[in-house]
Design a protein around this motif. Structure first.
Motif, PDB file in Angstrom:
ATOM      1  N   ALA A 146       7.778 152.639  86.905  1.00  0.00           N
ATOM      2  CA  ALA A 146       8.615 151.478  87.367  1.00  0.00           C
ATOM      3  C   ALA A 146       7.408 150.393  87.361  1.00  0.00           C
ATOM      4  N   VAL A 147       6.487 150.602  88.000  1.00  0.00           N
ATOM      5  CA  VAL A 147       5.411 149.382  88.014  1.00  0.00           C
ATOM      6  C   VAL A 147       4.790 149.092  86.552  1.00  0.00           C
ATOM      7  N   GLY A 148       4.709 150.166  85.852  1.00  0.00           N
ATOM      8  CA  GLY A 148       4.473 149.895  84.393  1.00  0.00           C
ATOM      9  C   GLY A 148       5.187 148.978  83.598  1.00  0.00           C
ATOM     10  N   GLY A 149       6.559 149.481  83.777  1.00  0.00           N
ATOM     11  CA  GLY A 149       7.575 148.642  83.126  1.00  0.00           C
ATOM     12  C   GLY A 149       7.633 147.161  83.583  1.00  0.00           C
ATOM     13  N   GLY A 150       7.567 146.961  84.874  1.00  0.00           N
ATOM     14  CA  GLY A 150       7.576 145.774  85.255  1.00  0.00           C
ATOM     15  C   GLY A 150       6.346 144.885  84.841  1.00  0.00           C
ATOM     16  N   LEU A 151       5.223 145.503  84.888  1.00  0.00           N
ATOM     17  CA  LEU A 151       4.013 144.718  84.197  1.00  0.00           C
ATOM     18  C   LEU A 151       3.967 144.332  82.902  1.00  0.00           C
ATOM     19  N   LEU A 152       4.746 145.098  82.172  1.00  0.00           N
ATOM     20  CA  LEU A 152       5.056 144.991  80.992  1.00  0.00           C
ATOM     21  C   LEU A 152       5.983 143.708  80.396  1.00  0.00           C
ATOM     22  N   VAL A 153       7.000 143.637  81.487  1.00  0.00           N
ATOM     23  CA  VAL A 153       7.788 142.403  81.365  1.00  0.00           C
ATOM     24  C   VAL A 153       7.034 141.050  81.518  1.00  0.00           C
ATOM     25  N   LEU A 154       6.114 141.204  82.601  1.00  0.00           N
ATOM     26  CA  LEU A 154       5.388 140.089  82.972  1.00  0.00           C
ATOM     27  C   LEU A 154       4.415 139.853  81.968  1.00  0.00           C
ATOM     28  N   ALA A 155       3.890 140.893  81.171  1.00  0.00           N
ATOM     29  CA  ALA A 155       2.795 140.543  80.030  1.00  0.00           C
ATOM     30  C   ALA A 155       3.517 139.784  78.815  1.00  0.00           C
ATOM     31  N   VAL A 156       4.769 139.956  78.771  1.00  0.00           N
ATOM     32  CA  VAL A 156       5.520 139.333  77.569  1.00  0.00           C
ATOM     33  C   VAL A 156       5.910 138.063  77.975  1.00  0.00           C
ATOM     34  N   ALA A 157       6.247 137.820  79.326  1.00  0.00           N
ATOM     35  CA  ALA A 157       6.460 136.530  79.872  1.00  0.00           C
ATOM     36  C   ALA A 157       5.067 135.513  79.900  1.00  0.00           C
ATOM     37  N   ILE A 158       3.966 136.075  80.084  1.00  0.00           N
ATOM     38  CA  ILE A 158       2.726 135.313  80.139  1.00  0.00           C
ATOM     39  C   ILE A 158       2.159 135.177  78.625  1.00  0.00           C
ATOM     40  N   GLY A 159       2.540 136.086  77.831  1.00  0.00           N
ATOM     41  CA  GLY A 159       2.228 136.033  76.227  1.00  0.00           C
ATOM     42  C   GLY A 159       2.759 134.828  75.666  1.00  0.00           C
ATOM     43  N   ARG A 160       4.283 134.699  76.045  1.00  0.00           N
ATOM     44  CA  ARG A 160       5.105 133.644  75.536  1.00  0.00           C
ATOM     45  C   ARG A 160       4.700 132.327  75.930  1.00  0.00           C
ATOM     46  N   ARG A 161       4.229 132.156  77.354  1.00  0.00           N
ATOM     47  CA  ARG A 161       3.619 130.887  77.661  1.00  0.00           C
ATOM     48  C   ARG A 161       2.349 130.417  76.996  1.00  0.00           C
ATOM     49  N   LEU A 162       1.586 131.536  76.979  1.00  0.00           N
ATOM     50  CA  LEU A 162       0.256 131.351  76.282  1.00  0.00           C
ATOM     51  C   LEU A 162       0.451 130.988  74.664  1.00  0.00           C
ATOM     52  N   THR A 163       1.213 131.532  73.985  1.00  0.00           N
ATOM     53  CA  THR A 163       1.439 131.332  72.468  1.00  0.00           C
ATOM     54  C   THR A 163       2.123 129.912  72.423  1.00  0.00           C
ATOM     55  N   TRP A 173      12.288 147.073  80.619  1.00  0.00           N
ATOM     56  CA  TRP A 173      13.332 146.794  81.645  1.00  0.00           C
ATOM     57  C   TRP A 173      14.043 148.507  81.953  1.00  0.00           C
ATOM     58  N   GLY A 174      14.123 149.206  80.675  1.00  0.00           N
ATOM     59  CA  GLY A 174      14.581 150.716  80.852  1.00  0.00           C
ATOM     60  C   GLY A 174      13.595 151.366  81.668  1.00  0.00           C
ATOM     61  N   LEU A 175      12.157 151.065  81.375  1.00  0.00           N
ATOM     62  CA  LEU A 175      11.319 152.003  82.084  1.00  0.00           C
ATOM     63  C   LEU A 175      11.396 151.536  83.430  1.00  0.00           C
ATOM     64  N   PHE A 176      11.605 150.341  83.957  1.00  0.00           N
ATOM     65  CA  PHE A 176      11.529 150.076  85.212  1.00  0.00           C
ATOM     66  C   PHE A 176      12.659 150.607  86.027  1.00  0.00           C
ATOM     67  N   ALA A 177      13.804 150.704  85.212  1.00  0.00           N
ATOM     68  CA  ALA A 177      15.110 151.346  85.983  1.00  0.00           C
ATOM     69  C   ALA A 177      14.871 152.766  86.038  1.00  0.00           C
ATOM     70  N   PHE A 178      14.379 153.434  84.947  1.00  0.00           N
ATOM     71  CA  PHE A 178      14.267 154.793  85.016  1.00  0.00           C
ATOM     72  C   PHE A 178      13.215 155.386  86.048  1.00  0.00           C
ATOM     73  N   GLY A 179      12.105 154.529  86.054  1.00  0.00           N
ATOM     74  CA  GLY A 179      11.254 154.920  87.035  1.00  0.00           C
ATOM     75  C   GLY A 179      11.688 154.878  88.415  1.00  0.00           C
ATOM     76  N   LEU A 180      12.289 153.867  88.791  1.00  0.00           N
ATOM     77  CA  LEU A 180      12.964 153.536  90.291  1.00  0.00           C
ATOM     78  C   LEU A 180      14.118 154.630  90.457  1.00  0.00           C
TER      79      LEU A 180
END
Length: 323
Positions: free
Chosen positions: A229-246, A275-282
């Protein structure tokens, strides 16, 4: 059973410690490799499927920001190519608004949407062939813009715009991928292709081995679920940060909304899987925790009810006659 038999064997504690340590390392490695494997699979398979790419980009043909950016690019290109002819005709400021209005009107037609899909298919297919074929020499990947310019010229001519028939239709190919970046992109593609195959398998192997070696497997499953779940959440955060930097690196602020729409379309599948990884892990962690907390109580209650139930009446036997 005597107290000596119930006492744990002294040799078991030293044996459990290295097993638990190795299990923790394997589980941590599995949780770490899961988001990287997801990212590599998305980049190596999600972005390299031409049909999926075209379907993801198709809705952008109706996006106002994308239409505005495409219209500005095509209109500026037409005015730049037609500069010499327009210098001898009407003022450039008189023809320019007609050209840009015609291009904007063209981007709202079905013909533009069809051309948009065809252009994306052609560009994606050309890039894939360039990065997958190591035998060919490095050459820039280009796309021909002449069909688009020809359609805009036809619309301007139908609207009786002055000197529209004199707008040249250049047989020019717009570079999409420079030749200098092709070798580096090929190496990156091969690395991603290999990682997309091995990272998920390695993560699954580490997860199975870590659970098997754990002294308490229920706790191991709970930890693995939380880590996923933590890995899925960090991946969502990385996509958001990548969008801002791009978007922050783009020099033209007016076209950032269009670039943001393209970025969102390309990363939509990655965000959904994350988000699927996050939900599945939880779900796995919560289910394992609830089973460990309430499972023994439910089992003891069932055993208590079974032992408290009245026994069956004995079958009546033959009575002996009294003497």
């Amino acid at each position: 059973m005597s107290e000596r038999d119930r006492a744990p064997v002294p040799e078991q504690a030293p044996l459990r410690r290295p097993r638990n340590a190795l299990s923790a390392v394997l589980l941590a490695l599995a949780c770490l490799l899961t988001p990287f494997g997801t990212l590599a699979s998305w980049a190596a398979h999600g972005l390299t499927d031409t049909g999926r790419y075209v379907r993801a980009m198709a809705p952008l043909a109706s996006d106002p920001d994308v239409q505005r950016a495409v219209a500005d690019a095509i209109g500026d290109g037409i005015m730049r190519e037609a500069g010499h002819d327009l210098d001898s005709g009407p003022p450039r400021g008189t023809v320019g608004p007609f050209v840009h209005d015609a291009v904007r009107s063209f981007t709202r037609t079905q013909a533009f949407r069809t051309g948009w899909d065809a252009a994306n298919h052609a560009v994606h297919d050309a890039v894939l062939r360039a990065v997958r074929d190591d035998a060919t020499r490095a050459a820039a990947v280009t796309v021909d813009v002449a069909p688009v310019v020809a359609r805009v010229k036809r619309r301007l001519t139908d609207d009786h715009v002055p000197f529209a028939h004199r707008i040249p239709v250049p047989q020019a190919r717009v570079p999409v991928l420079p030749a200098d970046d092709l070798d580096r992109l090929r190496k990156g593609y091969h690395v991603l292709d290999t990682a997309a195959f091995w990272l998920p398998l390695t993560a699954a192997g580490c997860a199975v081995a870590g659970i098997s070696l754990a002294a308490c497997r229920r706790r191991a499953v709970t930890a693995l679920g939380l880590g996923t779940a933590v890995g899925g959440g960090l991946l969502v955060l990385a996509v958001a940060i990548g969008r801002r930097l791009t978007l922050a690196d783009l020099p033209d602020a007016l076209h950032r909304p269009a670039a943001g729409a393209v970025y969102d379309a390309l990363t939509a599948t990655l965000v959904t899987v994350s988000w699927g990884l996050f939900a599945f892990g939880l779900t796995v962690a919560l289910g394992s925790w609830l089973t460990g907390r309430y499972g023994p109580r439910l089992s003891s209650r069932r055993r208590a009810r079974a032992s408290a139930a009245p026994g069956a009446d004995p079958a009546p036997g033959p009575t002996r006659a009294r003497a």
